[in-house]
Design a protein around this motif. Structure first.
Motif, mmCIF file in Angstrom:
data_model
loop_
_atom_site.group_PDB
_atom_site.id
_atom_site.type_symbol
_atom_site.label_atom_id
_atom_site.label_comp_id
_atom_site.label_asym_id
_atom_site.label_seq_id
_atom_site.Cartn_x
_atom_site.Cartn_y
_atom_site.Cartn_z
ATOM 1 N N SER A 193 0.823 -1.210 0.000
ATOM 2 C CA SER A 193 0.000 0.000 0.000
ATOM 3 C C SER A 193 0.857 1.259 0.000
ATOM 4 O O SER A 193 0.569 2.224 -0.714
ATOM 5 C CB SER A 193 -0.925 0.004 1.231
ATOM 6 O OG SER A 193 -1.844 -1.067 1.172
ATOM 7 N N ILE A 194 1.910 1.261 0.808
ATOM 8 C CA ILE A 194 2.787 2.436 0.872
ATOM 9 C C ILE A 194 3.495 2.634 -0.456
ATOM 10 O O ILE A 194 3.581 3.751 -0.974
ATOM 11 C CB ILE A 194 3.799 2.292 2.021
ATOM 12 C CG1 ILE A 194 3.075 2.228 3.368
ATOM 13 C CG2 ILE A 194 4.785 3.469 2.010
ATOM 14 C CD1 ILE A 194 3.951 1.822 4.529
ATOM 15 N N ARG A 195 3.997 1.543 -1.036
ATOM 16 C CA ARG A 195 4.681 1.655 -2.330
ATOM 17 C C ARG A 195 3.745 2.166 -3.413
ATOM 18 O O ARG A 195 4.132 2.999 -4.249
ATOM 19 C CB ARG A 195 5.266 0.303 -2.722
ATOM 20 C CG ARG A 195 6.512 -0.080 -1.937
ATOM 21 C CD ARG A 195 7.029 -1.447 -2.349
ATOM 22 N NE ARG A 195 8.286 -1.767 -1.674
ATOM 23 C CZ ARG A 195 8.900 -2.937 -1.747
ATOM 24 N NH1 ARG A 195 8.365 -3.910 -2.484
ATOM 25 N NH2 ARG A 195 10.028 -3.137 -1.094
ATOM 26 N N ALA A 196 2.520 1.699 -3.378
ATOM 27 C CA ALA A 196 1.545 2.149 -4.377
ATOM 28 C C ALA A 196 1.242 3.642 -4.203
ATOM 29 O O ALA A 196 1.083 4.376 -5.181
ATOM 30 C CB ALA A 196 0.262 1.328 -4.272
ATOM 31 N N ALA A 197 1.161 4.082 -2.937
ATOM 32 C CA ALA A 197 0.858 5.487 -2.677
ATOM 33 C C ALA A 197 2.034 6.387 -3.050
ATOM 34 O O ALA A 197 1.842 7.488 -3.574
ATOM 35 C CB ALA A 197 0.500 5.674 -1.203
ATOM 36 N N VAL A 198 3.253 5.908 -2.804
ATOM 37 C CA VAL A 198 4.446 6.704 -3.115
ATOM 38 C C VAL A 198 4.727 6.727 -4.608
ATOM 39 O O VAL A 198 5.161 7.727 -5.163
ATOM 40 C CB VAL A 198 5.654 6.166 -2.326
ATOM 41 C CG1 VAL A 198 6.937 6.874 -2.765
ATOM 42 C CG2 VAL A 198 5.446 6.347 -0.825
ATOM 43 N N GLY A 199 4.480 5.587 -5.254
ATOM 44 C CA GLY A 199 4.746 5.510 -6.693
ATOM 45 C C GLY A 199 6.124 4.933 -6.989
ATOM 46 O O GLY A 199 6.675 4.177 -6.182
ATOM 47 N N ASP A 200 6.689 5.310 -8.112
ATOM 48 C CA ASP A 200 7.936 4.717 -8.577
ATOM 49 C C ASP A 200 9.139 5.064 -7.691
ATOM 50 O O ASP A 200 10.191 4.432 -7.808
ATOM 51 C CB ASP A 200 8.238 5.155 -10.017
ATOM 52 C CG ASP A 200 7.193 4.649 -10.991
ATOM 53 O OD1 ASP A 200 6.571 3.627 -10.671
ATOM 54 O OD2 ASP A 200 7.026 5.272 -12.058
#
Length: 203
Positions: A193-200
């Protein structure tokens, strides 16, 4: 006198936190701050429930064992307060989860700790299980590993590496660190979830 004053303030603050959390649990109003929750209560719920059950059994047992009416009333009052207090502690863990919003990750411990990390300030996030000594729920490690750890059940399982050192203001002290570690009941889902929110930017 200062340590005694600090201890008294901590006790009062915890007592307020317990009752506020219990009220939120009764009214079903978790403190989510407009974001998605990431739970951490699972690490300690079983232990707290064990204390609640023991306290519930202890109240009638003590009532039967103590022959003096006045002592019985005092013991009953203390037992009831302890039972409600433990229920409030359980509620505090459930009502104040970590929160992920569109702009930031808020790492929490009950009502007393809230570390706001802007998503733009996150360089990497990963699943990383680590154990800690001591009873403090907030610990700083270093030198060489400037990490602020928000500990649940003596452990953390997620590490958030910041793009640059950041200062966090906490009831314990101000900490300037480059990494924040915390516990989530479902670390794989939390990291995703955090990676998706932060992006690349996050790895």
């Amino acid at each position: 006198m200062r340590p005694i004053t600090q201890l008294a303030r901590s006790f009062v603050r915890l007592e307020v936190d317990i009752w506020v959390s219990l009220a939120r649990a009764v009214t079903r109003r978790p403190d989510l701050g407009g974001g998605a929750p990431m739970r951490y209560a699972g690490a300690v719920s079983a232990t707290i429930w064990a204390f609640i059950v023991v306290s519930a059994v202890e109240i009638p047992a003590v009532h039967l064992l103590i022959p003096w009416p006045a002592a019985r009333i005092v013991a009953l009052g203390l037992g009831a307060w302890g039972l409600v207090w433990m229920a409030g502690m359980l509620a505090a863990h459930h009502m104040h989860p970590h929160v992920l919003t569109d702009d930031l990750l808020r790492v929490r411990y009950l009502r007393r700790v809230g570390l706001d990390i802007p998503l733009s300030g996150i360089r990497a996030v990963r699943h990383d299980l680590r154990a800690y000594d001591g009873a403090k729920s907030l610990q700083r490690t270093g030198p060489g590993d400037e990490t602020l750890a928000v500990i649940i059940g003596s452990s953390t399982n997620i590490r958030v590496i910041l793009t640059e050192p950041r200062t966090f203001h906490t009831p314990q002290d101000d900490f300037t660190v480059s990494t924040v570690a915390f516990w989530a009941d479902d670390p794989k889902a939390a990291v995703a979830s955090i990676r998706a929110a932060v992006g690349d930017r996050a790895v």
